[in-house]
Write an enzyme that holds these catalytic residues in place. Sequence first.
Site, short mmCIF file in Angstrom:
data_model
loop_
_atom_site.label_atom_id
_atom_site.label_comp_id
_atom_site.label_asym_id
_atom_site.label_seq_id
_atom_site.Cartn_x
_atom_site.Cartn_y
_atom_site.Cartn_z
N ASP A 197 0.88 -1.17 0.00
CA ASP A 197 0.00 0.00 0.00
C ASP A 197 0.92 1.22 0.00
O ASP A 197 1.51 1.57 1.02
CB ASP A 197 -0.87 -0.05 1.26
CG ASP A 197 -1.80 1.14 1.38
OD1 ASP A 197 -1.58 2.15 0.67
OD2 ASP A 197 -2.74 1.09 2.20
N THR A 223 -3.85 5.52 -2.90
CA THR A 223 -4.78 6.61 -3.14
C THR A 223 -4.09 7.54 -4.13
O THR A 223 -2.89 7.43 -4.38
CB THR A 223 -5.09 7.39 -1.84
OG1 THR A 223 -3.85 7.70 -1.19
CG2 THR A 223 -5.96 6.59 -0.90
N LYS A 226 -2.71 11.99 -2.09
CA LYS A 226 -1.74 12.37 -1.05
C LYS A 226 -0.53 13.00 -1.75
O LYS A 226 -0.68 14.02 -2.41
CB LYS A 226 -1.40 11.15 -0.20
CG LYS A 226 -2.60 10.58 0.56
CD LYS A 226 -2.23 9.48 1.51
CE LYS A 226 -3.39 9.03 2.38
NZ LYS A 226 -4.23 8.02 1.75
N1 DSN Z 1 -6.33 8.85 6.56
C1 DSN Z 1 -5.09 8.62 5.86
C2 DSN Z 1 -3.92 9.20 6.58
O1 DSN Z 1 -4.08 10.27 7.14
O2 DSN Z 1 -2.85 8.64 6.58
C3 DSN Z 1 -4.85 7.21 5.53
O3 DSN Z 1 -5.88 6.74 4.73
#
Ligand code: DSN
Length: 414
Positions: A197, A223, A226
Amino acid sequence: MEDIKSTDSEIFELIKLEEKRQFDKIRLIASENYVSSAVLQATGTVLTNKYSEGYAGKRYYEGQQIIDQIECIAIERAKNLFGAEHVNVQPYSGSPANVAVYLAFLKPGDTILGMALPHGGHLTHGAKVSISGKYFNAESYALNRETGLIDYDAIREQALSCQPKMIIAGHSAYPRIIDFERFKTIADECGALLMVDMAHFAGLVAGAAHPSPIPYADVVTTTTHKSLRGPRGAMILCREKYAAAIDKAVFPGMQGGPHNHTTAAMAVAFKEADNEDFKDYARQVVENGRTLAESMMANGFNLITGGTDNHLLLVDVTSKNIGGKPAAKALDQAGIVVNYNAIPFDPRKPGSPSGIRLGTAAVTSRGFRRKEMVQVGEWINAVISEPENNHLIAEIAADIASFCKDYPPPGITV
Ligand code: DSN
């Protein structure tokens, strides 16, 4: 925004206030970023009106002449950017992407082995409160108590003993680079699949500032919002031999229609990430992490693992006689937004842990470099040293709002 303003002034005002908050504050939440105007525009298009269950050329609704092209472009760009054999761009976000991988390869009750949540793993890596911990026999590995680092020998021993069907590498709060090759060797030795991941560091991988898990992992999830600086969404990258199983698990296994506006925004973000500017960005994110770590340590903070190799820092604030939660609250008041976070072997409870997590992806997008990161470290120290000094905190908040005016972030024109 004129139409939102006239249709729903309440929501319009709140969007404007959030825009101002994002402009005026120093955002250090490690999973957040600022997307470009181009990415924002793609998410706000008529593509949201279309249903497209299935995959290009094999949809269950007609009218896919345009959507098929958009999804194929997003897939091709992701394959090129990461050197992957197959990519599925439909997962709604990281958690559904991870669960889709489990659906593709596991049966309920199978054993999985992932990083423990309080040590930096994600909920979906087998935490007992998550579907991954409820439907599977989830074993978790800890970090080394002395160093805070991944202990590959201990993981190997644990894997040989519990014989997982899948090993999960990757994290939400680990400040160092993972040895993917070592993980693959361990997985092969016990006959497990390796899932990585890479949600947190995908942008660093795309920008060649972090090793890629693609050559080693059977399947990689990420994702897109980020460090990769795309829209809220996710994708699964895998070897060709797993393509059919992954696609079937995402649809019809986990999801219905893909979010086509998000797919288009992903395609735009992948194009933005595929150039030298993005490589400079990724290198600077890491450099800014190092500088902030130096500044924090010079101010007497205890960093888990003693520093960082990526975009995030995990800081034990208890040596400053404060817990992570009050520290995060005081910082927010002062205009520095972080999250409180457990540290490995945290003696305190998750609701009031010992640490805070800091990340450099968003501030790097707005142009922070060495000088700015040193200043951020000084501000953090000033606030955490006197968290109840409301006068000082108000003064710092005003200084930060004024400072931020010189660093307009992508996507916001205030
Ligand atoms: N909520 C995310 C984070 O802040 O790392 C992970 O999905």
